[in-house]
Design a protein around this motif. Structure first.
Motif: not given
Ligand code: AMP
Ligand code: GLY
Length: 423
Positions: A211, A225, A286, A288-289, A291
């Motif tokens: 990331d 984020g 959860r 990744g965002d 990812e």
């Protein structure tokens, strides 16, 4: 099977896109979804904190699987409520989601199960945290115990800054998340994200990614984020991945089961590759965002079958998840102002994009026009034989996007592009 997906970001658009491709997917519903997700799912207006309403929707629509995207509903116990109602759910129960919801819980588990991580102390009063700083040296790492929307970690170069961070956390600057803090040893190395799926008993690796958390080129400016990601992350070699499974992931799954809170869903491990080997920075309960967007671009299996197996304790009967050997890279286009207050309502046109998949994050439709409706707005995601090529394709696609009130980093994937050019 009918499926209900919970969430509204780029992560959920990637999940919806992949779930909808499965031959096992009949109707896919998403709550609340976004205009991109609407291409793959039927959007439903559900208050996800009203568990009875979610259960009644599932009963009325013959839902065979609920997929929970973000951590909030998991930490809030939506998984427990659905399981109690006999509905299969991808995502952990509330007590297992403590792996993300309480940093202190995770650190205590690492100590009990001998999982490599930074040394730490947990403090639940300001006075003891301030006094406890003396056990560490700069840079100081101070973490609010609870969920703080990715903002609960302060790295302070000086003791005065560390003291100010502690004052702020106990002073309510981080809400309930700051009722306790964790002080940690500072680790150096390269960071990498690793994913594993588990049904509470069996575990399979589900890929790696890297990331880019800072808002600006060259990893400068405030944390976000995530401004972009690529997968796989070749720095996490197969050998290192095996070590992570054996020393970090499997002991975690074993510990949670032993404690009577088996963890079911995706385990997202933030890792630091230190000179002493991979160490756990933190867990998320959860995907990744952003990812997830690159993982889903490479995943080649049937996501419905796999997630259902995870949800119902049937992972051992599944073959190992298959991924494209190619690289996927996603660039986040954000609205000006992010990670502060983003400018809303800016017009967007993505009609001319080819050779990339544009996942929607914070978008909305106003009178037929696509507009920005959040901080991170679009995730422009492309494939390539390596990161260099995937990067080139993603930025070429951005050229075809008209989003005057947006901005993006121009160097997503730089670490890997540098390494690839050195070969
Ligand atoms: P987290 O929210 O726990 O992922 O932390 C946010 C970021 O802070 C991580 O991505 C790391 O860059 C950094 N970080 C957290 N803990 C440590 C640590 N013990 N040593 C060095 N950096 C850290
Ligand atoms: N991109 C980091 C996260 O989802 O936590």
């Amino acid at each position: 099977m009918n499926i209900l997906l919970i969430g509204s970001g780029g992560r959920e658009h990637a999940l919806a896109w992949k779930l909808a491709q499965s031959p096992s997917c009949d109707t896919l519903y998403a709550a609340p979804g976004n205009p991109g997700i609407a291409e793959d799912a039927e959007l439903v207006d559900l208050n996800v904190s009203d568990h009875a309403a979610v259960i009644s929707f599932c009963a009325g629509h013959d839902i065979g699987l609920v997929v929970v995207g973000p951590e909030g509903p998991l930490v809030d116990g939506l998984g427990d409520s659905l399981r109690e109602a006999g509905i299969s759910v991808f995502g952990p129960n509330r007590n297992a989601a403590q792996l993300e919801g309480s940093k202190g819980f995770t650190k205590d588990m690492c100590a009990a199960a001998n999982i490599p991580t930074a040394g730490y102390r947990r403090h639940d009063s300001k006075a003891s945290a301030l006094a406890g700083l003396d056990e560490f040296k700069p840079p100081y790492v101070i973490k609010a115990d609870g969920l703080a929307a990715g903002k609960g970690v302060i790295i302070a170069e000086s003791k005065a800054d560390a003291e100010a961070a502690i004052e702020d956390m106990f002073g309510g600057g981080f809400g309930d998340a700051g009722a306790a803090v964790v002080l940690e040893e500072f680790m150096t190395g390269e960071e990498v994200s690793f994913f594993a799926l588990t049904d509470g008993h069996d575990v399979v690796a589900f890929g790696s990614a890297q990331d880019h958390k800072r808002v600006g080129d060259g990893d400068t400016g405030p944390n976000t984020g995530g401004m972009g990601a690529y997968s796989p992350a070749p720095v996490l070699t197969q050998l290192l991945q095996d070590e992570v499974m054996e020393r970090i992931i499997q002991p975690t799954v074993g510990y949670m089961a032993e404690q009577g809170m088996p963890y079911s869903g995706v385990l997202f491990a933030g890792l630091m590759l230190t000179e002493e080997g991979p160490k756990l920075i933190e867990y998320n309960a959860r995907f990744g965002d952003p990812e997830c967007q690159v993982l889903m671009s490479r995943f080649q299996g049937d996501l419905v079958t796999l997630m259902h197996a995870v949800a119902t304790g049937g992972l051992s009967a599944e073959s190992a998840p298959g991924f494209s050997p190619n690289s996927a890279l996603t660039v986040v286009m954000a609205a000006q102002g992010y990670p502060g207050t983003p400018q809303k309502g800016g017009a967007i046109s993505i009609d001319y994009v080819t050779q990339a998949k544009v996942f929607h994050a914070g978008t909305a439709e106003k009178e037929g026009q696509l507009v920005a409706n959040g901080g991170r707005v679009l995730n422009v995601t492309a494939m390539g034989v390596n990161v260099t090529e995937a990067q080139r394709n993603a930025y070429a696609a951005i050229e075809a996007i008209d989003f005057p009130t947006g901005f993006y980093r121009r160097d997503i994937g730089w670490r890997e592009v540098e390494r690839e050019s050195a070969i």
